[in-house]
Design a protein around this motif. Structure first.
Motif, PDB file in Angstrom:
ATOM      1  N   LEU A 141       0.725  -1.352   0.322  1.00  0.00           N
ATOM      2  CA  LEU A 141      -0.035   0.187  -0.036  1.00  0.00           C
ATOM      3  C   LEU A 141       0.892   1.140  -0.016  1.00  0.00           C
ATOM      4  N   PRO A 142       1.077   2.185  -1.194  1.00  0.00           N
ATOM      5  CA  PRO A 142       2.288   3.187  -1.099  1.00  0.00           C
ATOM      6  C   PRO A 142       1.667   3.962  -0.380  1.00  0.00           C
ATOM      7  N   LEU A 143       2.162   4.861   0.745  1.00  0.00           N
ATOM      8  CA  LEU A 143       1.695   6.488   0.316  1.00  0.00           C
ATOM      9  C   LEU A 143       2.576   7.340   0.359  1.00  0.00           C
ATOM     10  N   ASN A 144       3.433   8.662   0.661  1.00  0.00           N
ATOM     11  CA  ASN A 144       3.548   9.354   0.107  1.00  0.00           C
ATOM     12  C   ASN A 144       4.717   9.459   0.887  1.00  0.00           C
ATOM     13  N   ASN A 145       5.824  10.282  -0.258  1.00  0.00           N
ATOM     14  CA  ASN A 145       7.064  10.949   0.725  1.00  0.00           C
ATOM     15  C   ASN A 145       7.914   9.361   0.226  1.00  0.00           C
ATOM     16  N   ASP A 146       7.060   8.735  -1.222  1.00  0.00           N
ATOM     17  CA  ASP A 146       8.430   7.362  -1.298  1.00  0.00           C
ATOM     18  C   ASP A 146       7.927   5.757   0.038  1.00  0.00           C
ATOM     19  N   ARG A 147       6.961   5.848   0.616  1.00  0.00           N
ATOM     20  CA  ARG A 147       7.090   5.096   1.239  1.00  0.00           C
ATOM     21  C   ARG A 147       6.122   3.713   1.407  1.00  0.00           C
TER      22      ARG A 147
END
Length: 441
Positions: free
Chosen positions: A337-343
């Protein structure tokens, strides 16, 4: 600065805002009194207060200053690592490496690992990798990394320590089968994993080896089946071995595509989870690239996840004889599950089930025929006399065939002469062909 109730209330409010449990709107923030009166069933206030107090104590009393961003990221890592061995928080480097590993090229040792009672365990080494060359085996325990004990170390931390610049060395301390621990030194490398290899063994019997399930594995298996038929002078194979030993898994869709090459209808695998998009069902299509060739699937303790999906489906459909030893038993599905800031979060969202409804989580696939790994050795021939040894014996008119047979025996050892489990698989396929040949028309 002394730790007061006012500061604690302020920290609780900040924590709630960060966790998204209350709105950040100007009119939405409740007072400390309102927090105390919030319904316990909707908001775990006591737990939140404890979290906020721990956060505040660390900020004020820890030996070195530490910023809020680091504390919250550590809290997130702790939340995920304590759910199960396969859920984790992926920072940018780890997220990028995960994406690279599913495409077939990445840096490291070429080893799939998990946690067993808090100790790092080898699930499987990847073919043609430093780990495979060093002789690491499924179920080995890595008890130290560069002399640092792995007991209690998080999975992500261990993986980070084993990664590094290609060409640099690392020392692992291995415990195996109750033996005295021993050290293995490996040199990191760019891992270029070939997902599928094939080989025509003898007399029309073929082998397809899948080292891990990548995005293109299904298409590569189709090419391998076509190549084996071509190498067999265009004739259908007499039998096929699908080697999934030490295959740690990979992409779920690839496992479905591989299975679809061997069956023409019916369910392949289904998943069940708490969210709607975790409820998936995959069924076979009418196309069958394998031409219903007699099939043996080889598995062992290093066969995990996607490998178990393939073995379980073919076993349930009675399409293959599954041979070897019990598999690893990883029956869970991880969603990135992609998050913001490439995390990103790698989160366990479902369990998968074979067509008959079996969950192999923590149990594994049990082979139809158990064949342990072993070495092939022949007993020394005793002195014996045959008709052909007698002086003046009559010939049989097969001199040319006898010469070819003698030449064949002098050739270099075949794969099936060195691998006991493959040898047994070929023997089984030959037996199937003998029985089919004896059936009345």
């Amino acid at each position: 600065m002394p730790f007061t109730k006012t500061r604690l209330a302020s920290t609780v409010l900040s924590t709630l805002l960060v966790l998204g449990l209350i709105s950040s709107g100007a009119n939405a923030a409740p007072s400390p009194t309102a927090l105390t009166e919030a319904p316990a069933e909707t908001l775990p206030l006591n737990d939140l207060r404890t979290f906020a107090e721990v956060l505040e104590r660390i900020k004020t009393a820890y030996v070195e200053p530490i910023d809020d961003k680091t504390l919250f990221e550590n809290a997130i890592k702790g939340m995920l690592s304590n759910l199960d061995p396969h859920s984790s928080y992926l920072e940018p480097d780890a997220f990028r490496e995960l994406q690279e590993s599913t495409s077939g090229e990445f840096g490291g040792l070429g080893i799939e690992v998990g946690l067993e009672d808090g100790i790092l365990q080898v699930i499987a080494p990847i073919d043609d990798s430093p780990a495979a060359a060093a002789g690491l085996e499924a179920q080995d325990l890595i008890i130290k990394i560069n002399d640092q004990p792995t007991k209690g170390m998080s999975l992500m931390k261990a993986v980070e320590q084993m990664r590094g610049k290609p060409g640099t060395s690392i020392r692992l301390t291995i415990a195996r089968d109750g033996r005295k621990p021993f050290d293995v030194t490996l040199k990191r490398a760019i891992i270029k994993s070939t997902s599928v290899k094939s080989q025509l063994l003898e007399d029309g019997y073929g082998l397809i080896r899948i080292s891990q399930f990548q995005v293109n594995t299904g298409a590569e298996v189709a090419k391998a089946l076509a190549k084996l038929k071509k190498d067999n002078k265009g004739q259908a194979l007499k039998g096929l071995i699908l080697d999934l030993r030490n295959n740690p898994g990979g992409v779920l869709q690839a496992a479905v595509e591989v299975t679809d090459h061997f069956i023409s209808s019916g369910l392949i695998v289904y998943t069940k989870g708490r969210i709607a998009n975790a409820e998936l069902r995959f069924s076979a299509t009418a196309a069958n690239a394998s031409d219903d060739v007699p099939l043996v699937v080889l598995i062992n303790g290093g066969s995990a996840s996607a490998s178990e999906i393939v073995a379980g489906a073919l076993q349930d459909h009675k399409r293959a004889v599954v041979m070897g030893t019990d598999t690893f038993g990883k029956g869970s599905v991880q969603t990135v599950l992609p998050l913001n800031n490439d995390r990103a979060l790698k989160l366990t969202t479902a369990l998968y089930y074979t067509p008959s409804g079996r969950s192999i989580q923590a149990q594994g696939i049990v082979p139809d025929i158990t064949v342990e790994r072993a070495k092939i050795s022949q007993e020394e021939h005793t002195l014996g006399v045959k008709e052909a040894d007698l002086a003046g014996h009559l010939g049989n008119g097969n001199a040319a065939a006898d010469k070819r047979a003698k030449t064949d025996k002098q050739q270099t050892p075949r794969l099936q002469d060195e691998d006991y489990q493959i040898n047994q698989a070929i023997n089984l396929l030959k037996g199937v062909n003998v029985l089919q040949g004896q059936k009345a028309p």
